[in-house]
Write an enzyme that holds these catalytic residues in place. Structure first.
Site, PDB file in Angstrom:
ATOM      1  CB  SER A 137     -32.053 -19.117 -21.654  1.00 53.85           C
ATOM      2  OG  SER A 137     -32.254 -18.416 -20.441  1.00 53.85           O
ATOM      3  CE  LYS A 138     -31.721 -27.176 -19.038  1.00 51.16           C
ATOM      4  NZ  LYS A 138     -30.916 -28.235 -18.450  1.00 51.16           N
TER       5      LYS A 138
END
Length: 491
Positions: A259-260
């Site tokens: 994920s970011k």
């Protein structure tokens, strides 16, 4: 496809730092376009004013340039379908939404969030699908008027067909969605702002995109978009339904989707550490694709020549930092030495370099560079490898000192100093012979004999080839550092 050559798009949102999963998607689209002599459209999806920023937009463009991705239509280039920023295309979306309403493909939905939540809960409790139940699909004019009299502001909802939707995914093969699993969905907010569910396919239609290669997380939206395309074709807005290919997830630690928020997902991190674009792209291409079963190292040109989206593996790909670094190291070694010396510059100059600018010696850097090139995994490691040359004194690693300076090291260093003082300093081989002779005088092999010398001169037990390093450092500085080490041992 109707078009002779493919038109693909890369359409990120300018929010935060670019993510390596996003880069992998850009890479596959770019390679697909270049392989087939097609067109890459670079489009910015910036309709979310709360999250989008001009800084992120500039970062996106800078990242694309750093990676070497050229685009055929898009920001700073323009093209026949400009503008290429969604925030500048609002009138187009408003017009298409009205056409969908007028054509009966969409309708106004007056349900409140609370009503939707209550009906979803009831459906779940009854063991039925919990998507939108079509409550406002067939409202009479009187019912609409009554809702509006209450002050309700409707959203626009797309009317899904009551039939299964089947398509052939370029990566996953044939996929079918049953109508009960794909309910009617919102395309325009109550305040008139268009949603991603409308703007993304409308832009693809107006820009005549033939192939949509995107992340697996968007797979579930594909049947909705296919139904919308059919409506747009009927209305004369679209010419054809593009082919879809959904690329595998990139997994991080613990086999969770990267994920970011994961530190290792940020493209900027790899730039700052000194990954080469060539090395990073080579590694990212392996997250779902391979050139051949026995070849992990290849150039971007070799990838473009061979790339076929049909060869993409649908299974999730795990991001392995060690493998990424190993592949980057191979690409560093593949550089021309002159190119390598220039690419290291950002780490040799302020603010990255720990030495004063006047202490940096260009001739010494040119001499040491070929030896350093074979040792680095990332360019940022250059600083620790060559700092002994440009700092007045070496940075002493205490663990290295303890490991190398055994009993008798002072006697060995004194002998080595004498042998080195008499050696030929234009020859690394002569310096090696001097340390070898010192070791023999104390019953030590070269490996054991050179360890105290290395730590005295460079501050560490590991580093670049020792005798070439001594030759470049020079006799005066080498002997002075051995004297300092002897003083410390005596103390």
């Amino acid at each position: 496809m109707a078009n002779a050559t493919p038109r693909v798009r890369f359409c990120p949102s300018p929010t935060g730092n670019p993510h390596v999963g996003l880069v992998r998607t850009a890479l596959f689209n770019w390679a697909f376009a270049r392989h087939h002599g097609g067109t890459l459209v670079f489009r910015i999806e910036d309709t979310d004013a709360a999250r989008d920023s001009e800084e992120s937009y500039e970062q996106l463009l800078d990242s694309m340039r750093w990676l070497g991705f050229d685009w055929d239509e898009g920001p700073e280039i323009g093209g026949p379908h400009a503008p290429y920023r969604q925030s500048q295309r609002m009138d187009l979306y408003k017009d298409v939404a009205q056409k969908l309403l007028d054509g009966g493909h969409a309708y106004h939905c007056y349900c409140s969030t609370e009503e939707l939540d209550a009906r979803r809960e009831a459906a779940r409790a009854a063991g039925k699908p919990s998507g939108y139940d079509g409550h406002c699909r067939e409202l009479t004019a009187e019912q609409k008027a009554a809702y509006e009299a209450e002050g309700r502001e409707p959203i626009v909802r797309f009317r899904m067909p009551d039939e299964a939707i089947t398509f052939t995914d370029l990566v996953r093969g044939e996929i079918t969605y049953q109508p009960e699993n794909v309910p009617d969905y919102g395309i325009v907010r109550a305040n008139g702002a268009p949603l991603y569910t409308l703007v993304n396919p409308v832009d693809d239609a107006l820009m005549e995109i033939t192939h949509v290669l995107r992340g697996e997380d968007l797979l579930s939206s594909t049947p909705r978009q296919i139904a919308l395309y059919k409506a747009l074709i009927e209305l004369g807005v679209a010419k054809e339904i593009p082919a879809f290919g959904h690329l595998p997830y990139v997994m991080g630690e613990g086999n969770k989707k990267l994920s970011k928020r994961d530190p290792q997902s940020s493209l900027n991190l790899y730039r700052e550490r000194g990954f080469l674009p060539e090395g990073l792209l080579n590694y990212l291409s392996l997250l779902g694709w391979s050139l051949s079963a026995d070849q992990d190292i290849f150039t971007i040109d070799e990838m473009v020549a061979a790339f076929d989206v049909a060869d993409v593996n649908p299974n999730p790909a795990r991001f392995d930092l060690k493998k990424a670094e190993a592949i980057n190291a191979d690409h560093i070694r593949m550089l021309d030495v002159k190119d390598f010396t220039e690419r290291c510059r950002p780490w040799l100059q302020a603010p990255a370099a720990p030495w004063a600018p006047e202490d940096f010696d260009e001739a010494q850097w040119q001499a040491i560079a070929p030896h350093a090139q074979t040792r680095l995994k990332v360019l940022s490691e250059i600083t620790d490898n060559v700092d002994f040359l440009f700092l007045p004194e070496p940075v002493l690693d205490e663990a290295s000192w303890t490991k190398a300076m055994k009993e008798g090291s002072d006697a060995l260093l004194r002998t080595a100093r004498e042998k080195l003082r008499a050696a030929d300093w234009s020859s690394a081989e002569s310096l090696k012979e001097a340390v070898l002779a010192a070791g023999e005088a104390h019953g030590l092999k070269l490996g054991k004999a050179q360890a105290p010398v290395r730590v005295a001169v460079t501050g560490r037990t590991v580093g670049l080839p020792l005798f070439e390093s001594l030759e470049i450092l020079g006799q005066e500085r080498t002997l002075a550092r051995i004297d300092k080490a002897l003083e410390r041992l005596a103390a």
